[in-house]
Structures are given as C-alpha cells and as structure tokens.
Scaffold this active site. Structure first.
Site, PDB file in Angstrom:
ATOM      1  N   ASP A 110       0.845  -1.214   0.000  1.00 50.86           N
ATOM      2  CA  ASP A 110       0.000   0.000   0.000  1.00 50.86           C
ATOM      3  C   ASP A 110       0.871   1.252   0.000  1.00 50.86           C
ATOM      4  O   ASP A 110       0.647   2.194  -0.762  1.00 50.86           O
ATOM      5  CB  ASP A 110      -0.896   0.038   1.252  1.00 50.86           C
ATOM      6  N   THR A 179      -6.871  -4.761   0.236  1.00 48.53           N
ATOM      7  CA  THR A 179      -5.683  -5.031   1.070  1.00 48.53           C
ATOM      8  C   THR A 179      -5.884  -6.304   1.902  1.00 48.53           C
ATOM      9  O   THR A 179      -4.953  -7.100   2.042  1.00 48.53           O
ATOM     10  CB  THR A 179      -5.393  -3.822   2.001  1.00 48.53           C
TER      11      THR A 179
END
Ligand SMILES: Nc1ncnc2c1ncn2[C@@H]1O[C@H](COP(=O)(O)O)[C@@H](OP(=O)(O)O)[C@H]1O
Ligand SMILES: [Mg+2]
Length: 359
Positions: A110, A179
C-alpha cells in the site's frame, strides 16, 4: 577580430546569435519547467527534460493528459504491489478499526504504491487536489517525471484535449484495493485505481489489475478501452458483494431479489465494478449488480463510478443519490452499481439502510 582575409557581416553575426539563442531556449525550457514543478513540491530535481502539464499559476489541466498519467500511475503503483507480494515481506499492520470493528490493514505494498502514484500525479499536475488512501510522508518525497507521451490507445479513442480549471479537479488514488485479500494472497481481487472528479463529478477512472496486468480506463463522454456486456439478468441478478466488510448485504440482496439470486462474495471495490463489465481477464468473475451496505471511502469507489458512468451505467447510494467526490472521504448511504438496467427501479426495490440497521 576576424581571421586574415575573412570579413564578417554584422547581419550574419546577428542572425547566427539569434539562432543560437533559439536553440538554447528550446533545450532549457523543458528543464526549467521541470524545476518549477519540483520547487512547488519542495523536492529535489532529478534531471530529465519532462515537466509539469499544468502552469504554475493554477491555470488549466488537460483531462486527456490526466488520463494518460492516471493509467501510468496505476501501472507503476501496481508494479510495487506485485513486487512486495512476490517478496513475501508485507510488513502488515493495522491502521485501526473500521466502524464495524474489522482491522483496517496496511502493508508495504500500500505504502510504496501510494508513494509512486501520488508523486507521479503531483509532479505532472502540481496544482490539483490529490486525495490518497495512505499518508504521504513529506520527508520521503520522490520526483517522478512524466515523459508527456499519451499512449496510442488513448489518442485513438480521444482525439482532442479537454482543458478544465485545475482548481475544479479532485484526484482520488487507491494504491491497493482489497488489502485484506492481498494479505491472504488472493491476488485476483487486487487493483490499483485513479479517479479524476471535476466539480465533484467523476469524469475519468482507471482500474488496474497488477497480477494479470489488465487495465480498464474510461472518460465520460469521450471514450474507453472497456465496454458493458451484451446482456444482464435484472430479474434474478447475480450480485457481487464484499467478502470482508459485508454487514447485512446478503440479507438485503436476498430479501430484495428472492432466494434464487446468486450472491458472489468478492474482495475489492475495483474488482466488483469490473465484474459488471466485459473484461477479458480469465480470473474475473461476472455479476449483474454490485451492492455494498457499510460505510465506504471515496478512493474505493470513484474510479468505478467514473467508468460505469462513461459506459452508461450508474453508481449511487442505495437510495439513488449521486455521490459527490469532493469534501469528506467517505459515504454513509451504501452503494448500488448497475449497467444496462433500470437503476431507479432497482433503487425503489431496495429497503432503506435504516431498516437494515446500518444507519
Ligand atoms: N465499512 C468499511 N469501512 C472502511 N472501509 C471499507 C468498508 N467497507 C469496505 N471498505 C473498503 O472498501 C474496499 C472494498 O471493500 P470490500 O473488499 O470489503 O468490498 C476496501 O478498500 P481497501 O482494500 O483499499 O482498504 C475496504 O477496506
Ligand atoms: Mg480500496
């Protein structure tokens, strides 16, 4: 003094000097433009002849150029996402809890993707507002210059530029959608996304799948590289829903469309929008509707909203309201996404969020 026997004409010398100045100006204008954009960022220049696409006084930006940089940013961010996953060192941590109490996860994938995507867009368009999912560390700046090339597939679909005031633009970046699934190594759900909104309206979107290297883009009223499927089942739709932030979505879907309806749990808002389209990627499941009932952030949904809108579809809250992509980061009213269906009729069928206990 001139060498013996050669006489210099004053006019010739003046023309020669002017030509020299012209060449110097041409060589250095790109370089200087690049430096101005870096000063805007407070960063160190790293050389190269590319520069920003917007003037330093705010001015205008060209949406076709923004599309080209958005595609590049999604692909470059995706390279980081893939590299970190393949290294198996994710440095997974929790940013806190969602309102429903699930872990809000973050990984090196990320963070590194966010950095690449943010600085590519910020260097090219220093004057536009950019909202990203992850925090951008001001002490860890990177300057990534765009070579100002617009890819052929974009030029083919979108023949002319489209200038808009830089101050009317808000960019939303999701550097790694799904995620949760990324940490579980469920790679097919993972996407990187960029969206550009003008006066709060989503006008262009990019959804990129780093692990199958597929990219969908579209600009409202201009063109796209993706299309809707030929048909959809409106009566007993296959409904794609969240697998990790589901809330009461299954109950809502079955109550509205009956027990014959197929529910497809999947990760990622980008993946779920692609499930409604004609996507050649083999790992992509297909659905007729996308429904979400819990709180969700605008970087998760803006790109999908823009793409659906460009293709004649709709993404609204469950009560049919359009979503404005300025101001606050999130929306409360759930999500209904459809294409080639009577969207307002679907809204009328759905129960309100108050009744489902989500408001
Ligand atoms: N209730 C909620 N609160 C915060 N974020 C949510 C949420 N529901 C979904 N999201 C975010 O929306 C994206 C799609 O969710 P889902 O896969 O559950 O459908 C994920 O984005 P990220 O992976 O970018 O964080 C997820 O974190
Ligand atoms: Mg997301």
């Amino acid at each position: 003094m001139a060498p013996m026997g050669i006489r210099l004409s004053p006019l010739g010398v003046a023309v020669f000097c002017l030509l020299g100045l012209g060449v110097l100006y041409h060589l250095y204008s790109g370089f200087l433009a690049g430096r101005f954009s870096l000063f805007g960022l407070g960063g160190e220049p790293s050389g190269g002849a590319a520069g920003p696409a917007a003037s330093a006084d705010g001015g205008t930006v060209d949406l076709r150029e923004m599309l080209a940089v958005s595609v590049l940013a999604a692909v470059r961010g995706g390279d980081e996402v893939r590299r970190v996953r393949e290294s198996n060192v994710l440095h997974e941590k929790s940013k806190g809890k969602t309102r429903e109490g699930a872990d809000d996860k973050m990984t090196s994938g990320d963070v590194l993707s966010n950095r690449k995507m943010f600085y590519l867009l910020k260097t090219a368009f220093p004057n536009v507002q950019i909202n990203t999912e992850e925090h951008v560390d001001a002490t860890d700046q990177e300057v990534i210059l765009w070579d100002r090339k617009i890819p052929e597939d974009i030029l083919k679909e979108i023949a002319t530029p489209q200038e808009v005031p830089a101050e009317s633009v808000t960019v939303w970046i999701d550097p790694l959608d799904a995620t949760q699934e990324y940490t579980e190594d469920l790679r097919k759900y993972v996407t990187t996304m960029v969206c550009v909104a003008v006066n709060g309206k989503p006008v262009l979107g990019v959804i990129h799948k780093p692990f199958s290297e597929y990219t969908a883009w579209a600009m409202v009223d201009r063109g796209s590289n993706v299309k809707a499927r030929a048909s959809y089942n409106e009566k007993t739709p296959r409904i794609v829903v969240s697998r990790s932030h589901s809330g009461m979505v299954k109950q809502v879907a079955l109550q509205t469309f009956g027990n014959q309806t197929t529910i497809i749990p999947a990760g990622g808002a980008g993946y779920k929008v692609l499930a409604l389209l004609d996507v050649p990627d083999k790992s992509q499941e297909k659905a007729d509707l996308y429904i979400h009932v819990t709180y969700i952030k605008k970087w998760d949904i803006c790109a999908g909203n823009a793409i659906l809108k460009a293709l004649g579809g709709h993404m609204t809250t469950l009560s049919g309201e359009e979503i404005s992509y300025t101001g606050s980061d999130g929306i409360e009213g759930g999500l209904l996404a459809s294409i080639r269906m009577n969207h307002q009729a679907l809204v009328r069928k759905l129960p309100s969020l108050e009744k489902t206990g989500h408001k």
